[in-house]
Design a protein around this motif. Structure first.
Motif, PDB file in Angstrom:
ATOM      1  N   LEU A   1       0.829  -1.197   0.000  1.00 47.27           N
ATOM      2  CA  LEU A   1       0.000   0.000   0.000  1.00 47.27           C
ATOM      3  C   LEU A   1       0.869   1.255   0.000  1.00 47.27           C
ATOM      4  O   LEU A   1       0.636   2.191  -0.784  1.00 47.27           O
ATOM      5  N   GLU A   2       1.876   1.273   0.854  1.00 46.52           N
ATOM      6  CA  GLU A   2       2.756   2.442   0.941  1.00 46.52           C
ATOM      7  C   GLU A   2       3.456   2.709  -0.386  1.00 46.52           C
ATOM      8  O   GLU A   2       3.519   3.854  -0.843  1.00 46.52           O
ATOM      9  N   THR A   3       3.971   1.663  -1.023  1.00 44.28           N
ATOM     10  CA  THR A   3       4.726   1.865  -2.257  1.00 44.28           C
ATOM     11  C   THR A   3       3.821   2.223  -3.427  1.00 44.28           C
ATOM     12  O   THR A   3       4.201   3.030  -4.286  1.00 44.28           O
ATOM     13  N   LEU A   4       2.619   1.658  -3.468  1.00 52.48           N
ATOM     14  CA  LEU A   4       1.685   2.031  -4.526  1.00 52.48           C
ATOM     15  C   LEU A   4       1.256   3.484  -4.401  1.00 52.48           C
ATOM     16  O   LEU A   4       1.181   4.214  -5.399  1.00 52.48           O
ATOM     17  N   LEU A   5       0.976   3.920  -3.176  1.00 53.60           N
ATOM     18  CA  LEU A   5       0.561   5.309  -2.970  1.00 53.60           C
ATOM     19  C   LEU A   5       1.704   6.280  -3.267  1.00 53.60           C
ATOM     20  O   LEU A   5       1.492   7.358  -3.840  1.00 53.60           O
ATOM     21  N   ALA A   6       2.926   5.906  -2.890  1.00 51.28           N
ATOM     22  CA  ALA A   6       4.078   6.778  -3.159  1.00 51.28           C
ATOM     23  C   ALA A   6       4.311   6.921  -4.654  1.00 51.28           C
ATOM     24  O   ALA A   6       4.596   8.020  -5.155  1.00 51.28           O
ATOM     25  N   ALA A   7       4.193   5.822  -5.374  1.00 45.78           N
ATOM     26  CA  ALA A   7       4.378   5.876  -6.819  1.00 45.78           C
ATOM     27  C   ALA A   7       3.323   6.765  -7.462  1.00 45.78           C
ATOM     28  O   ALA A   7       3.619   7.581  -8.350  1.00 45.78           O
ATOM     29  N   ARG A   8       2.071   6.646  -7.007  1.00 41.63           N
ATOM     30  CA  ARG A   8       1.012   7.443  -7.612  1.00 41.63           C
ATOM     31  C   ARG A   8       1.184   8.927  -7.297  1.00 41.63           C
ATOM     32  O   ARG A   8       0.895   9.790  -8.146  1.00 41.63           O
ATOM     33  N   ALA A   9       1.654   9.235  -6.102  1.00 41.77           N
ATOM     34  CA  ALA A   9       1.899  10.645  -5.779  1.00 41.77           C
ATOM     35  C   ALA A   9       2.962  11.216  -6.705  1.00 41.77           C
ATOM     36  O   ALA A   9       2.851  12.363  -7.166  1.00 41.77           O
ATOM     37  N   ARG A  10       3.988  10.436  -6.986  1.00 44.83           N
ATOM     38  CA  ARG A  10       5.037  10.926  -7.879  1.00 44.83           C
ATOM     39  C   ARG A  10       4.511  11.068  -9.301  1.00 44.83           C
ATOM     40  O   ARG A  10       4.804  12.066  -9.983  1.00 44.83           O
ATOM     41  N   THR A  11       3.735  10.104  -9.773  1.00 40.99           N
ATOM     42  CA  THR A  11       3.144  10.194 -11.107  1.00 40.99           C
ATOM     43  C   THR A  11       2.284  11.440 -11.229  1.00 40.99           C
ATOM     44  O   THR A  11       2.332  12.158 -12.239  1.00 40.99           O
ATOM     45  N   THR A  12       1.486  11.697 -10.218  1.00 41.07           N
ATOM     46  CA  THR A  12       0.616  12.868 -10.232  1.00 41.07           C
ATOM     47  C   THR A  12       1.429  14.152 -10.312  1.00 41.07           C
ATOM     48  O   THR A  12       1.080  15.090 -11.052  1.00 41.07           O
ATOM     49  N   GLY A  13       2.541  14.201  -9.586  1.00 42.06           N
ATOM     50  CA  GLY A  13       3.383  15.384  -9.638  1.00 42.06           C
ATOM     51  C   GLY A  13       4.020  15.599 -10.999  1.00 42.06           C
ATOM     52  O   GLY A  13       4.095  16.731 -11.496  1.00 42.06           O
ATOM     53  N   LEU A  14       4.457  14.526 -11.629  1.00 41.11           N
ATOM     54  CA  LEU A  14       5.130  14.638 -12.922  1.00 41.11           C
ATOM     55  C   LEU A  14       4.177  14.979 -14.061  1.00 41.11           C
ATOM     56  O   LEU A  14       4.591  15.569 -15.068  1.00 41.11           O
ATOM     57  N   THR A  15       2.919  14.607 -13.916  1.00 38.01           N
ATOM     58  CA  THR A  15       1.946  14.899 -14.972  1.00 38.01           C
ATOM     59  C   THR A  15       1.074  16.107 -14.646  1.00 38.01           C
ATOM     60  O   THR A  15       0.409  16.646 -15.541  1.00 38.01           O
ATOM     61  N   GLY A  16       1.094  16.551 -13.406  1.00 32.32           N
ATOM     62  CA  GLY A  16       0.252  17.684 -13.020  1.00 32.32           C
ATOM     63  C   GLY A  16       0.946  19.027 -13.080  1.00 32.32           C
ATOM     64  O   GLY A  16       0.298  20.059 -12.869  1.00 32.32           O
ATOM     65  N   CYS A  17       2.245  19.039 -13.365  1.00 33.77           N
ATOM     66  CA  CYS A  17       3.001  20.296 -13.345  1.00 33.77           C
ATOM     67  C   CYS A  17       3.089  20.955 -14.715  1.00 33.77           C
ATOM     68  O   CYS A  17       3.723  22.008 -14.848  1.00 33.77           O
TER      69      CYS A  17
END
Length: 454
Positions: free
Chosen positions: A21-37
């Motif tokens: 759970l921790e690693t999936l959520l961390a990966a998604r937070a990073r994906t969101t940052g890279l595509t949301g900027c």
């Protein structure tokens, strides 16, 4: 010496569930940052024919998660089977992907969010026991690593992207370390060690199985090659002298007019570099970045040295001469922390050479993990006893002489996708990746059977 790793991995289902759970959520937070900027035009544009549009990577992340976690593990009905061919990395080369009927940014975001919600339901219900994809929660670890690998790919796209800077570093890199006080190289004693792994639950197929490998004694650079050291190669005419290059490397340099690492330029008597939309002086103390295998190999020849083999690199990173066992990481078995290595896009750049003394190997080699991927002399080949899992296209189809192995992980790599056994590979011409290197040399044997240490 043991013939396999002697570390016990915690297979407790609840420990693995929390980690997944921790690693999936961390990966998604990073994906969101890279595509949301960036705006929608940037998401759908192809910034280089070497890379996919960012929106392709985003939807591909969701499609892989749907296929493996929802369908294969959860037995759920497919959400979007119609888009499987669009996001099959083997069906469409990167240069052709912008012409496909891809999901729009809004559609891609909605799709990955729906997949993720259902995937977390599968994780909650999964026993995380059994064989194959369930063993040790492998499928969830595989998908977390896959997303982080595409996050690194998207970070490469950001480096190639033109326009104003869109990314900021969460924190500055550490101050320059004690590089000047360290010995330039370390003797790695000869003998066998255990390479690869049988015990890491989320290790990928090319990291397996654990096996004994005999490595003669050799010397390895204590630190990665720095920008300052590489600049001396440039100033000595390294790119104009065929003596230092393989035949293929010299032909590549001439054909493409290479004269320095990618993103470097010369102005006002100094070297500058472009880094994520910012032009800045090349920092002399950082490990050199964005060099291809041919460049790394040529520098090593110019310096009277060579690139280490993959087995040498792993022995230096994992073998503990005091115990005879192979560690998970240079510093031990603990997961990477901020005191050990420059990982996770934390600084958006390599740290100065000599940083992270707490991440040193038992022999004192620094920065084997993080900062820059390190080219090795080795072709990408299977370990003895290799078995493809869960699909041939992850590793097996790449084996052979077309790809060189990189080890260690860069500043763009997350800890979940970085281990002492983790193997990366790429064509020897690649320079857009976050690649650097360190050099090695043979240790001359003495008549009495020992090694010459100086």
């Amino acid at each position: 010496m043991t013939t396999a790793e002697d570390r016990t991995v915690p297979y407790d289902p609840e420990v693995l569930r929390a980690r997944a759970l921790e690693t999936l959520l961390a990966a998604r937070a990073r994906t969101t940052g890279l595509t949301g900027c960036v705006d929608e035009d940037d998401l759908t544009a192809q910034h280089s024919p070497l890379m996919s549009p960012l929106v392709w990577d985003l939807a591909h992340i969701g499609n892989q998660e749907e296929q493996w976690l929802l369908r294969a593990v959860g037995g759920r009905d497919a959400i979007r089977p119609d888009i499987d061919p669009l996001y099959d990395a083997f069906e469409h080369p990167r240069a052709a992907r912008p012409s496909l009927p891809l999901l729009s940014p809004a559609e891609a975001r909605a799709y990955v969010a729906e997949v993720r919600g259902r995937a977390l339901d599968v994780l909650e219900a999964s026993p995380l026991r059994g064989t194959g994809l369930l063993d040790g929660g492998f499928a969830f670890g595989m998908i977390a690593q896959h997303e982080q690998q595409h996050d690194e790919t998207m970070l490469i796209t950001h480096q190639l992207r033109r326009g104003p800077a869109a990314l900021t570093a969460p924190e500055p890199p550490p101050a320059p370390g004690d590089a000047a006080l360290l010995p330039p190289e370390v003797l790695v004693p000869g003998g066998p060690f255990v390479m690869g792994t049988d015990t890491e639950p989320w290790a990928l197929d090319n990291e397996r199985p654990a096996h004994r490998r005999n490595v003669p004694a050799f010397f390895l650079d204590t630190l990665p090659v720095t920008n300052a050291a590489y600049a001396r190669f440039l100033e000595d005419g390294g790119y104009d002298d065929p003596r230092w290059w393989t035949e293929a490397g010299w032909e590549h340099v001439r054909r493409h007019g290479l004269y320095a690492p990618r993103f470097w330029s010369r102005a006002g008597g100094q070297w500058l570099r472009d880094r994520f939309g910012v032009t800045e002086p090349v920092p002399p103390e950082e490990p050199v970045l964005h060099v291809c295998w041919y460049e790394a190999d040529a520098y090593a020849r110019w310096a009277g040295r060579r690139l280490p083999t993959e087995a040498e690199w792993e022995k230096a990173a994992r073998h503990d001469p005091a115990t005879g066992r192979s560690r998970r990481y240079p510093w031990g078995d603990a997961d990477p922390g901020p005191q050990h290595a420059n990982l996770g896009q934390r600084h958006l750049r390599p740290a100065p050479a000599g940083a992270y003394p707490e991440g040193a190997s038992p022999l004192g080699v620094r920065q084997l993990m993080g900062d820059v991927w390190e080219w090795t002399a080795s072709d990408f080949l299977p370990h003895p006893g290799f078995r493809a899992f869960p699909y041939r296209e992850y590793s097996e189809v790449f084996f052979g002489g077309d790809y060189k192995v990189l080890r260690g992980g860069s500043f763009a790599v997350d800890g979940v996708a970085c281990r002492g056994t983790f193997r990366n590979w790429d064509h020897p011409v690649r320079r857009q990746i976050f690649s650097g290197f360190r050099t090695a040399r043979d240790a001359s044997p003495r008549a009495d059977g020992g090694e010459v240490t100086a």
